[in-house]
Design a protein around this motif. Structure first.
Motif, PDB file in Angstrom:
ATOM      1  N   ALA A 197       0.833  -1.207   0.000  1.00  0.00           N
ATOM      2  CA  ALA A 197       0.000   0.000   0.000  1.00  0.00           C
ATOM      3  C   ALA A 197       0.868   1.258   0.000  1.00  0.00           C
ATOM      4  CB  ALA A 197      -0.926  -0.005   1.219  1.00  0.00           C
ATOM      5  N   GLY A 198       1.913   1.246   0.828  1.00  0.00           N
ATOM      6  CA  GLY A 198       2.827   2.384   0.852  1.00  0.00           C
ATOM      7  C   GLY A 198       3.530   2.563  -0.478  1.00  0.00           C
ATOM      8  N   ARG A 199       3.916   1.445  -1.104  1.00  0.00           N
ATOM      9  CA  ARG A 199       4.582   1.511  -2.406  1.00  0.00           C
ATOM     10  C   ARG A 199       3.655   2.070  -3.486  1.00  0.00           C
ATOM     11  NH1 ARG A 199       9.380   1.685  -3.524  1.00  0.00           N
ATOM     12  NH2 ARG A 199       9.331   0.256  -5.290  1.00  0.00           N
ATOM     13  N   VAL A 200       2.355   1.781  -3.377  1.00  0.00           N
ATOM     14  CA  VAL A 200       1.388   2.324  -4.332  1.00  0.00           C
ATOM     15  C   VAL A 200       1.320   3.850  -4.219  1.00  0.00           C
ATOM     16  CG1 VAL A 200      -1.082   2.498  -4.855  1.00  0.00           C
ATOM     17  CG2 VAL A 200      -0.015   0.254  -4.597  1.00  0.00           C
ATOM     18  N   LEU A 201       1.256   4.368  -2.980  1.00  0.00           N
ATOM     19  CA  LEU A 201       1.208   5.819  -2.783  1.00  0.00           C
ATOM     20  C   LEU A 201       2.487   6.480  -3.298  1.00  0.00           C
ATOM     21  CD1 LEU A 201      -0.376   6.123   0.794  1.00  0.00           C
ATOM     22  CD2 LEU A 201      -1.460   6.627  -1.410  1.00  0.00           C
ATOM     23  N   VAL A 202       3.610   5.903  -2.938  1.00  0.00           N
ATOM     24  CA  VAL A 202       4.891   6.447  -3.402  1.00  0.00           C
ATOM     25  C   VAL A 202       4.965   6.426  -4.929  1.00  0.00           C
ATOM     26  CG1 VAL A 202       7.363   5.947  -3.509  1.00  0.00           C
ATOM     27  CG2 VAL A 202       6.205   5.982  -1.303  1.00  0.00           C
ATOM     28  N   GLY A 203       4.560   5.308  -5.506  1.00  0.00           N
ATOM     29  CA  GLY A 203       4.616   5.177  -6.956  1.00  0.00           C
ATOM     30  C   GLY A 203       3.718   6.172  -7.667  1.00  0.00           C
ATOM     31  N   GLY A 204       2.500   6.353  -7.158  1.00  0.00           N
ATOM     32  CA  GLY A 204       1.600   7.325  -7.770  1.00  0.00           C
ATOM     33  C   GLY A 204       2.172   8.725  -7.757  1.00  0.00           C
ATOM     34  N   ALA A 205       2.770   9.097  -6.621  1.00  0.00           N
ATOM     35  CA  ALA A 205       3.371  10.429  -6.503  1.00  0.00           C
ATOM     36  C   ALA A 205       4.562  10.580  -7.439  1.00  0.00           C
ATOM     37  CB  ALA A 205       3.804  10.678  -5.056  1.00  0.00           C
ATOM     38  N   ILE A 206       5.366   9.538  -7.550  1.00  0.00           N
ATOM     39  CA  ILE A 206       6.519   9.592  -8.453  1.00  0.00           C
ATOM     40  C   ILE A 206       6.056   9.742  -9.899  1.00  0.00           C
ATOM     41  CG2 ILE A 206       8.411   8.222  -9.418  1.00  0.00           C
ATOM     42  CD1 ILE A 206       8.869   7.091  -6.643  1.00  0.00           C
ATOM     43  N   GLY A 207       4.989   9.026 -10.264  1.00  0.00           N
ATOM     44  CA  GLY A 207       4.478   9.118 -11.626  1.00  0.00           C
ATOM     45  C   GLY A 207       4.059  10.528 -11.992  1.00  0.00           C
ATOM     46  N   VAL A 208       3.358  11.192 -11.065  1.00  0.00           N
ATOM     47  CA  VAL A 208       2.955  12.580 -11.307  1.00  0.00           C
ATOM     48  C   VAL A 208       4.179  13.480 -11.406  1.00  0.00           C
ATOM     49  CG1 VAL A 208       1.703  14.563 -10.383  1.00  0.00           C
ATOM     50  CG2 VAL A 208       0.716  12.271 -10.184  1.00  0.00           C
ATOM     51  N   ALA A 209       5.104  13.339 -10.450  1.00  0.00           N
ATOM     52  CA  ALA A 209       6.283  14.204 -10.423  1.00  0.00           C
ATOM     53  C   ALA A 209       7.168  13.990 -11.641  1.00  0.00           C
ATOM     54  CB  ALA A 209       7.084  13.958  -9.141  1.00  0.00           C
ATOM     55  N   SER A 210       7.287  12.738 -12.102  1.00  0.00           N
ATOM     56  CA  SER A 210       8.172  12.453 -13.227  1.00  0.00           C
ATOM     57  C   SER A 210       7.686  13.118 -14.504  1.00  0.00           C
ATOM     58  CB  SER A 210       8.287  10.938 -13.447  1.00  0.00           C
ATOM     59  OG  SER A 210       7.060  10.388 -13.884  1.00  0.00           O
ATOM     60  N   MET A 211       6.372  13.288 -14.647  1.00  0.00           N
ATOM     61  CA  MET A 211       5.826  13.950 -15.822  1.00  0.00           C
ATOM     62  C   MET A 211       5.765  15.463 -15.639  1.00  0.00           C
ATOM     63  SD  MET A 211       2.480  15.262 -16.340  1.00  0.00           S
ATOM     64  CE  MET A 211       2.216  16.441 -17.664  1.00  0.00           C
ATOM     65  N   LEU A 212       5.354  15.885 -14.437  1.00  0.00           N
ATOM     66  CA  LEU A 212       5.031  17.299 -14.235  1.00  0.00           C
ATOM     67  C   LEU A 212       6.255  18.167 -13.965  1.00  0.00           C
ATOM     68  CD1 LEU A 212       2.660  19.158 -14.284  1.00  0.00           C
ATOM     69  CD2 LEU A 212       2.180  18.610 -11.892  1.00  0.00           C
ATOM     70  N   THR A 213       7.282  17.627 -13.332  1.00  0.00           N
ATOM     71  CA  THR A 213       8.464  18.432 -13.031  1.00  0.00           C
ATOM     72  C   THR A 213       9.159  18.939 -14.294  1.00  0.00           C
ATOM     73  OG1 THR A 213       8.796  17.309 -10.911  1.00  0.00           O
ATOM     74  CG2 THR A 213      10.670  18.496 -11.822  1.00  0.00           C
ATOM     75  N   PRO A 214       9.468  18.065 -15.277  1.00  0.00           N
ATOM     76  CA  PRO A 214      10.085  18.609 -16.494  1.00  0.00           C
ATOM     77  C   PRO A 214       9.158  19.535 -17.263  1.00  0.00           C
ATOM     78  CG  PRO A 214       9.651  16.252 -16.734  1.00  0.00           C
ATOM     79  CD  PRO A 214       9.438  16.581 -15.298  1.00  0.00           C
ATOM     80  N   LEU A 215       7.850  19.276 -17.234  1.00  0.00           N
ATOM     81  CA  LEU A 215       6.903  20.177 -17.896  1.00  0.00           C
ATOM     82  C   LEU A 215       6.946  21.562 -17.266  1.00  0.00           C
ATOM     83  CD1 LEU A 215       4.518  20.904 -19.716  1.00  0.00           C
ATOM     84  CD2 LEU A 215       3.005  19.798 -18.056  1.00  0.00           C
ATOM     85  N   TYR A 216       6.880  21.617 -15.954  1.00  0.00           N
ATOM     86  CA  TYR A 216       6.909  22.885 -15.222  1.00  0.00           C
ATOM     87  C   TYR A 216       8.217  23.631 -15.488  1.00  0.00           C
ATOM     88  CZ  TYR A 216       6.593  26.016 -11.126  1.00  0.00           C
ATOM     89  OH  TYR A 216       6.556  27.110 -10.287  1.00  0.00           O
ATOM     90  N   LEU A 217       9.332  22.909 -15.429  1.00  0.00           N
ATOM     91  CA  LEU A 217      10.635  23.542 -15.681  1.00  0.00           C
ATOM     92  C   LEU A 217      10.734  24.053 -17.113  1.00  0.00           C
ATOM     93  CD1 LEU A 217      12.958  21.016 -13.816  1.00  0.00           C
ATOM     94  CD2 LEU A 217      12.544  23.396 -13.161  1.00  0.00           C
ATOM     95  N   SER A 218      10.224  23.277 -18.062  1.00  0.00           N
ATOM     96  CA  SER A 218      10.283  23.682 -19.468  1.00  0.00           C
ATOM     97  C   SER A 218       9.504  24.970 -19.699  1.00  0.00           C
ATOM     98  CB  SER A 218       9.725  22.561 -20.346  1.00  0.00           C
ATOM     99  OG  SER A 218       9.655  22.963 -21.686  1.00  0.00           O
ATOM    100  N   GLU A 219       8.337  25.080 -19.104  1.00  0.00           N
ATOM    101  CA  GLU A 219       7.482  26.246 -19.311  1.00  0.00           C
ATOM    102  C   GLU A 219       7.990  27.475 -18.564  1.00  0.00           C
ATOM    103  OE1 GLU A 219       3.252  24.137 -20.446  1.00  0.00           O
ATOM    104  OE2 GLU A 219       3.468  24.996 -18.447  1.00  0.00           O
ATOM    105  N   MET A 220       8.879  27.293 -17.612  1.00  0.00           N
ATOM    106  CA  MET A 220       9.460  28.402 -16.873  1.00  0.00           C
ATOM    107  C   MET A 220      10.732  28.946 -17.523  1.00  0.00           C
ATOM    108  SD  MET A 220       9.228  26.820 -13.054  1.00  0.00           S
ATOM    109  CE  MET A 220      10.406  27.986 -12.406  1.00  0.00           C
ATOM    110  N   SER A 221      11.360  28.160 -18.395  1.00  0.00           N
ATOM    111  CA  SER A 221      12.738  28.421 -18.806  1.00  0.00           C
ATOM    112  C   SER A 221      12.842  29.335 -20.017  1.00  0.00           C
ATOM    113  CB  SER A 221      13.434  27.101 -19.151  1.00  0.00           C
ATOM    114  OG  SER A 221      13.307  26.166 -18.111  1.00  0.00           O
ATOM    115  N   PRO A 222      13.865  30.205 -20.054  1.00  0.00           N
ATOM    116  CA  PRO A 222      14.207  30.904 -21.299  1.00  0.00           C
ATOM    117  C   PRO A 222      14.783  29.907 -22.295  1.00  0.00           C
ATOM    118  CG  PRO A 222      15.842  31.372 -19.606  1.00  0.00           C
ATOM    119  CD  PRO A 222      14.754  30.578 -18.938  1.00  0.00           C
ATOM    120  N   ARG A 223      14.605  30.187 -23.595  1.00  0.00           N
ATOM    121  CA  ARG A 223      14.958  29.207 -24.624  1.00  0.00           C
ATOM    122  C   ARG A 223      16.420  28.806 -24.596  1.00  0.00           C
ATOM    123  NH1 ARG A 223      13.832  32.830 -29.931  1.00  0.00           N
ATOM    124  NH2 ARG A 223      12.175  33.566 -28.570  1.00  0.00           N
TER     125      ARG A 223
END
Length: 447
Positions: A98-124
């Motif tokens: 159960a703990g691994r499921v919660l951790v995994g779900g959070a990692i899945g969101v972060a793995s997609m959203l972190t580079p997206l957020y950084l990309s949209e913040m960055s100068p070219r």
């Protein structure tokens, strides 16, 4: 606030990803004895988090397109903290899973959203380096987890500390995201033009942002809508980004990287290293190579380019996988086991300058704004799904075919990835996200 500091805080999502990816390899050496797990259940302990990560990635795009990048990252950090503490306190296999499921779900969101957020913040001109901060954090998280694993490898309950300490990056990410702005591109896409202006001004340190805002307005005018239906991803203008994104997502996994990350101590023990602690220490050295070479990639991505680094990295991965396979097939033991360690380290180094950072960077660049979150979600789902498939089958492949033939399969997959990259992957360095989108829609050309 200095832009570098902003990027460092935002990139902490990668630390969540990296720490848990690495820590389970050391913890598993002890968990399997505590809960009397056979090879199949060991694979399940690893793979259930990966399956949950695929689900997290599946919902992350829609949630971030609807509610914004920042609030979703805040919730993600909180879920990760809860999952890490639950895993550490597990008194049964069910609670551990159960703990691994919660951790995994959070990692899945972060793995997609972190580079997206950084990309949209960055100068070219800095986007390659900034987005790769996420990959750098992943590698730092992995090597820290190996160090923690070695530190607690001498006690029976040390695995609980290994998992519990994973809550720390979640706490830091939550605190950091409280002071960061929303993505200016998301704000502009939702019609919040003044908020987008303020966000950009904050990110650029008060410098003039009118030119960047004008590019955003032109992109939105061409798109004609701030968000679009999923079917847009099947239109000709989005079809090639989807093929490249999902293709690289799959190839990043089936070339074998996470068998090394998750099972490195096991691989080194089978190669002849003497004990669990020595195997974990050797794995930590490989993790350090991963960190160093990722920082090398950060320096090169905006000068050498994404495509060139990807081709060089894949070529090196192919050669070193063949060396690992050959070493196992030759039956190396004792002192010769360090040849396997060196080959694995070289393989990780080539991954770290190519396929590791370039995949996450490209999927944050190539999708149209209106479906960027969902396009990245699909690529990330594919990444986690094949991560799970490769991880859950690795020990069975080794048992059924042998270690040498298993690594030969990964080498063959790397050769296919080289061909795919040569013919289909574009160069995006030096272009704004809006210019990349226009070029992929036929209004220009990407080299």
């Amino acid at each position: 606030m200095n832009f570098t500091v902003i990027a460092i805080i935002a990139g902490l999502g990668g630390l969540l990803f990296g720490y848990d990816t690495g820590v389970i390899s050391g913890a598993l050496l002890f968990i399997r004895h505590v809960f009397h797990l056979g090879p199949a259940m060991q694979g399940v302990v690893v793979a259930i988090a990966l399956g949950a990560a695929a689900v997290g990635a599946a919902v992350a795009g829609t949630l971030s397109d609807k509610f914004g990048r920042r609030p979703v990252l805040l919730v993600t950090a909180a879920v990760f903290v809860l999952g890490a503490l639950l895993s550490a306190a597990a008194w049964s296999v069910a609670i551990l899973l159960a703990g691994r499921v919660l951790v995994g779900g959070a990692i899945g969101v972060a793995s997609m959203l972190t580079p997206l957020y950084l990309s949209e913040m960055s100068p070219r001109d800095k986007r390659g380096a900034v987005v790769t901060i996420n990959q750098a954090y992943i590698t730092i998280g992995i090597v820290v987890s190996y160090g923690v694993g070695y530190l607690f490898s001498h006690g029976g309950d040390g695995w609980r500390w290994m998992l519990a300490l994973g809550a720390l990056p979640g706490v830091i990410l939550f605190a950091g995201m409280l002071v960061l702005p929303e993505s200016p591109r998301w704000l502009a896409g939702k019609g919040h033009r003044e908020a987008a202006r303020k966000s950009l001004a904050f990110l650029r340190g008060g410098h003039d942002v009118e030119s960047e805002l004008r590019d955003l307005r032109q992109d939105l005018a061409r798109e004609g809508r701030a968000t679009a239906p999923w079917s847009v991803l099947l239109e000709p203008r989005a079809r090639m980004p989807l093929i490249v994104g999902i293709g690289l997502a799959v190839f990043q996994q089936i070339t074998g990287i996470n068998t090394v990350i998750y099972f490195a101590p096991t691989i080194f023990q089978k190669a002849g290293l003497s004990s669990a602690s020595v195997s974990i220490l050797a794995t930590a050295g490989v993790g350090l190579v991963n960190v160093v070479m990722t920082f090398v990639a950060m320096r090169l991505l905006d000068s050498a380019g994404r495509r060139r680094l990807l081709l060089v990295g894949l070529s090196g991965m192919l050669v070193t996988l063949l060396a690992v396979a050959g070493g196992f097939m030759a039956g190396m033991q004792g002192g010769l086991a360090w040849v396997t360690v060196i080959s694995v380290a070289a393989y990780v180094a080539f991954f770290a300058i190519g396929l590791g950072p370039v995949f996450w960077l490209l999927i944050a660049e190539i999708f149209p704004l209106a479906v960027r979150g969902r396009g990245m979600s699909l690529a990330t789902i594919a990444n986690w799904a094949f991560n799970m498939l490769v991880s859950i089958t690795f020990l069975d492949l080794v048992h059924g075919l042998g270690r040498g033939p298993t690594f030969l399969i990964y080498a063959a997959m790397t050769l296919i990835t080289l061909v795919f990259t040569w013919f289909l992957v574009p160069e995006t360095k030096g272009r704004s996200l809006e210019q990349i989108e226009a070029a992929l829609e036929g209004e220009g050309r990407l080299a």
